[in-house]
Enzyme design. Structure first.
Site, short mmCIF file in Angstrom:
data_model
loop_
_atom_site.label_atom_id
_atom_site.label_comp_id
_atom_site.label_asym_id
_atom_site.label_seq_id
_atom_site.Cartn_x
_atom_site.Cartn_y
_atom_site.Cartn_z
N ARG A 158 0.87 -1.19 0.00
CA ARG A 158 0.00 0.00 0.00
C ARG A 158 0.89 1.22 0.00
O ARG A 158 1.80 1.33 0.83
CB ARG A 158 -0.89 0.01 1.25
CG ARG A 158 -1.99 1.05 1.18
CD ARG A 158 -2.68 1.22 2.53
NE ARG A 158 -1.92 2.11 3.40
CZ ARG A 158 -2.35 2.54 4.58
NH1 ARG A 158 -3.53 2.14 5.04
NH2 ARG A 158 -1.63 3.35 5.32
N TYR A 170 -3.03 11.55 5.97
CA TYR A 170 -3.25 10.20 6.47
C TYR A 170 -2.27 9.22 5.83
O TYR A 170 -2.02 9.26 4.62
CB TYR A 170 -4.68 9.72 6.18
CG TYR A 170 -4.80 8.24 6.40
CD1 TYR A 170 -4.89 7.71 7.68
CD2 TYR A 170 -4.73 7.36 5.32
CE1 TYR A 170 -4.93 6.35 7.89
CE2 TYR A 170 -4.77 5.99 5.53
CZ TYR A 170 -4.88 5.49 6.80
OH TYR A 170 -4.90 4.14 7.01
N ASP A 221 -5.06 3.71 0.03
CA ASP A 221 -6.15 3.97 0.97
C ASP A 221 -6.60 5.41 0.84
O ASP A 221 -5.83 6.34 1.12
CB ASP A 221 -5.66 3.69 2.40
CG ASP A 221 -6.79 3.74 3.42
OD1 ASP A 221 -7.93 4.07 3.04
OD2 ASP A 221 -6.53 3.46 4.60
N HIS A 223 -9.23 6.53 2.57
CA HIS A 223 -9.60 6.82 3.95
C HIS A 223 -10.85 7.69 4.06
O HIS A 223 -10.91 8.65 4.84
CB HIS A 223 -8.44 7.44 4.73
CG HIS A 223 -8.35 6.92 6.14
ND1 HIS A 223 -8.59 7.70 7.25
CD2 HIS A 223 -8.06 5.69 6.61
CE1 HIS A 223 -8.44 6.97 8.34
NE2 HIS A 223 -8.12 5.74 7.98
N GLU A 247 -8.98 1.68 -1.37
CA GLU A 247 -9.64 1.33 -0.11
C GLU A 247 -10.45 2.51 0.42
O GLU A 247 -10.01 3.65 0.36
CB GLU A 247 -8.56 0.93 0.90
CG GLU A 247 -9.05 0.61 2.29
CD GLU A 247 -7.88 0.35 3.22
OE1 GLU A 247 -8.07 0.51 4.45
OE2 GLU A 247 -6.79 0.00 2.74
N GLU A 273 -13.48 -1.72 7.10
CA GLU A 273 -12.77 -1.80 8.38
C GLU A 273 -13.48 -1.06 9.50
O GLU A 273 -13.28 -1.39 10.67
CB GLU A 273 -11.34 -1.29 8.24
CG GLU A 273 -11.19 0.21 8.09
CD GLU A 273 -9.73 0.62 8.02
OE1 GLU A 273 -9.31 1.39 8.89
OE2 GLU A 273 -9.03 0.19 7.10
N ARG A 294 -13.33 -5.69 4.26
CA ARG A 294 -12.19 -5.52 5.16
C ARG A 294 -12.57 -5.55 6.64
O ARG A 294 -11.83 -5.08 7.49
CB ARG A 294 -11.48 -4.19 4.83
CG ARG A 294 -10.74 -4.29 3.51
CD ARG A 294 -9.93 -3.05 3.17
NE ARG A 294 -9.37 -2.33 4.27
CZ ARG A 294 -8.29 -2.71 4.97
NH1 ARG A 294 -7.67 -3.84 4.68
NH2 ARG A 294 -7.84 -1.95 5.95
N GLU A 350 -3.96 -7.36 5.49
CA GLU A 350 -3.10 -6.24 5.85
C GLU A 350 -2.15 -6.67 6.96
O GLU A 350 -2.55 -7.36 7.90
CB GLU A 350 -3.95 -5.06 6.32
CG GLU A 350 -3.14 -3.83 6.68
CD GLU A 350 -4.01 -2.66 7.12
OE1 GLU A 350 -3.53 -1.52 7.08
OE2 GLU A 350 -5.19 -2.89 7.47
N TRP A 413 -12.02 12.24 8.36
CA TRP A 413 -10.64 11.82 8.53
C TRP A 413 -10.54 10.32 8.22
O TRP A 413 -9.69 9.89 7.51
CB TRP A 413 -10.16 12.05 9.97
CG TRP A 413 -8.69 11.75 10.08
CD1 TRP A 413 -7.66 12.57 9.74
CD2 TRP A 413 -8.09 10.51 10.49
NE1 TRP A 413 -6.46 11.94 9.92
CE2 TRP A 413 -6.68 10.66 10.38
CE3 TRP A 413 -8.58 9.31 10.93
CZ2 TRP A 413 -5.77 9.65 10.71
CZ3 TRP A 413 -7.69 8.28 11.26
CH2 TRP A 413 -6.30 8.47 11.15
#
Length: 413
Positions: A158, A170, A221, A223, A247, A273, A294, A350, A413
């Site tokens: 990643r 991030y 990612d 995010h 992601e 996630e 995830r 991951e 975020w």
């Protein structure tokens, strides 16, 4: 009517359940469950930035319900703690429930003298492919960091880089530090610039493909930073660079938002996630709006519930890609590797290596080699807690950052 309290033999009953909060580099919440015959199982209940909320939920609400129950009735205990509660679900409740569930699976496997994956159906694969994290303040730094991970044996990486016009991007490590976004007794406030991000990220992946070709799998990612159409634009712009996935392209609470993204890009999508229930991913899976789900052992109610999510995903050609950052303890990773080993629709795991200090508090039998995690053969999930060492590292308050736009308004975020 017989209950799990009245039907269990004395040796099968849970004698004690305790919560241990420790901070060897990062904060972790661990549930330690002991049966009358002395078998010990442990589960991870860590929720980054909200650790004490989960610890309190366990201490005040779940632990009193466990003592005296039959440790072998895992499914019944799961249903009792989930469906038996009027207020149920959510990240705090599901993380607490996951710790109970994982500890009970650990006990069951230990009492059978088998590694956990044998109780989950046995091996579907010999090893578990993982991806690592590469970061940098500049594109050049990230390109070099990807090379470092390739040299360590990773076949999937990643890649994140700082975005011009923003601060505290991030996924980008502080100079000389292992990446950890949680800091201090108040949240750090960062600045985000979507327009700059959308033009900068394709340059990163162009540089990576120019340097390393197309053999290495590359991931990114987002995010949750983009609107659906912004995410669609990003996915389309990255198609020439053949990403393994993007992601969390948009906040995952609105599952229908992924329909728009899917209409505009063929770049694979991963999310889940921050989601804690099969209901939270049901539309994403059944409409094939994502390629990888995830959700994690710790945040999705433990092995019992996560297996249900992955079984549903298997019916629709969706693969697993469980979150495995270092804000989850080795207990979570150890349990995840057993599940990864067993399920038919595994995708990738991951893997951010924990610090040496964390590993000393949580010794484990899984190991990394040549881009893969190899499950251990010790009875249970193979992760242990050194409580003496844990006591040397008390809880330390740490918040995740808050993002703002240049005008001062709060952003995802």
């Amino acid at each position: 009517m017989p209950t799990p309290l009245s039907t269990a033999s004395s040796r099968d009953r849970i004698a004690q359940a305790r919560v241990v909060v420790t901070s060897p580099t990062r904060n972790f919440v661990t549930l330690v469950v002991t049966t009358e015959d002395g078998t010990v199982g442990i589960g991870d209940a860590t929720l980054n930035g909200r650790e004490l909320a989960v610890a309190a939920y366990l201490d005040e609400h779940l632990v009193p319900l466990l003592v005296g129950r039959d440790a072998g009735r895992i499914e019944d205990t799961w249903q009792y703690l989930y469906r038996g509660a009027y207020w149920r679900g959510g990240p705090v409740g599901m993380s607490a429930l996951a710790a109970v569930d994982t500890a009970l699976w650990d006990i069951k496997a230990k009492r059978a003298d088998l590694p956990l994956h044998q109780l989950l159906g046995g091996r579907s694969r010999d090893k578990v492919r993982v991806y690592g994290h590469a970061t940098g303040e500049t594109i050049e730094e990230t390109v070099a960091d990807v090379g470092r991970l390739i040299d360590l044996g990773y076949t999937a990486v990643r890649a994140q880089t700082a975005v011009p016009g923003g601060t505290g991007t991030y996924g980008v490590s502080r100079p000389g530090e292992i990446y950890d976004p949680a800091h201090g007794s108040l949240p750090e406030e960062t600045v985000w610039d979507t327009r700059s991000y959308l033009t900068h990220v394709p340059r990163l992946f162009e540089a990576l493909r120019d340097t390393y070709g197309f053999e290495i799998a590359l991931l990114h990612d987002v995010h949750h930073r983009l609107t659906p159409i912004e995410a669609a634009r990003l996915g389309a712009s990255l198609e020439p660079y053949d990403l393994f996935w993007i992601e969390d392209p948009t906040p995952a609470e609105d599952q229908t938002a992924f329909r728009l993204i899917r209409q505009h890009t063929r770049t694979p999508i991963a999310t889940g996630e921050v989601l804690s229930s099969v209901h939270s991913v049901q539309t994403l899976i059944t409409e094939r709006l994502v390629d990888y789900v995830r959700t994690t052992v710790t945040h999705a109610g433990g092995l019992t519930h996560l297996r249900r999510i992955f079984d549903l995903a298997h019916l629709y050609g969706v693969r697993s890609g469980s979150h495995g950052a270092t804000d989850l303890s080795p207990v979570c990773l150890g349990a995840a590797v057993h599940l990864d080993t067993a399920i038919p629709n595994f995708g990738i795991q991951e893997y951010m290596a924990h610090s040496a200090l964390t590993d000393s508090v949580f010794p484990h039998s899984y190991r990394f080699a040549d881009g893969y995690l190899h499950v251990g053969e010790d009875p249970g999930h193979g992760v242990h807690l050194d409580e003496e060492k844990a006591a040397e590292h008390p809880y330390s308050p740490a918040y995740l950052p808050v993002a703002r736009l240049a005008d001062g308004s709060v952003h995802d975020w």
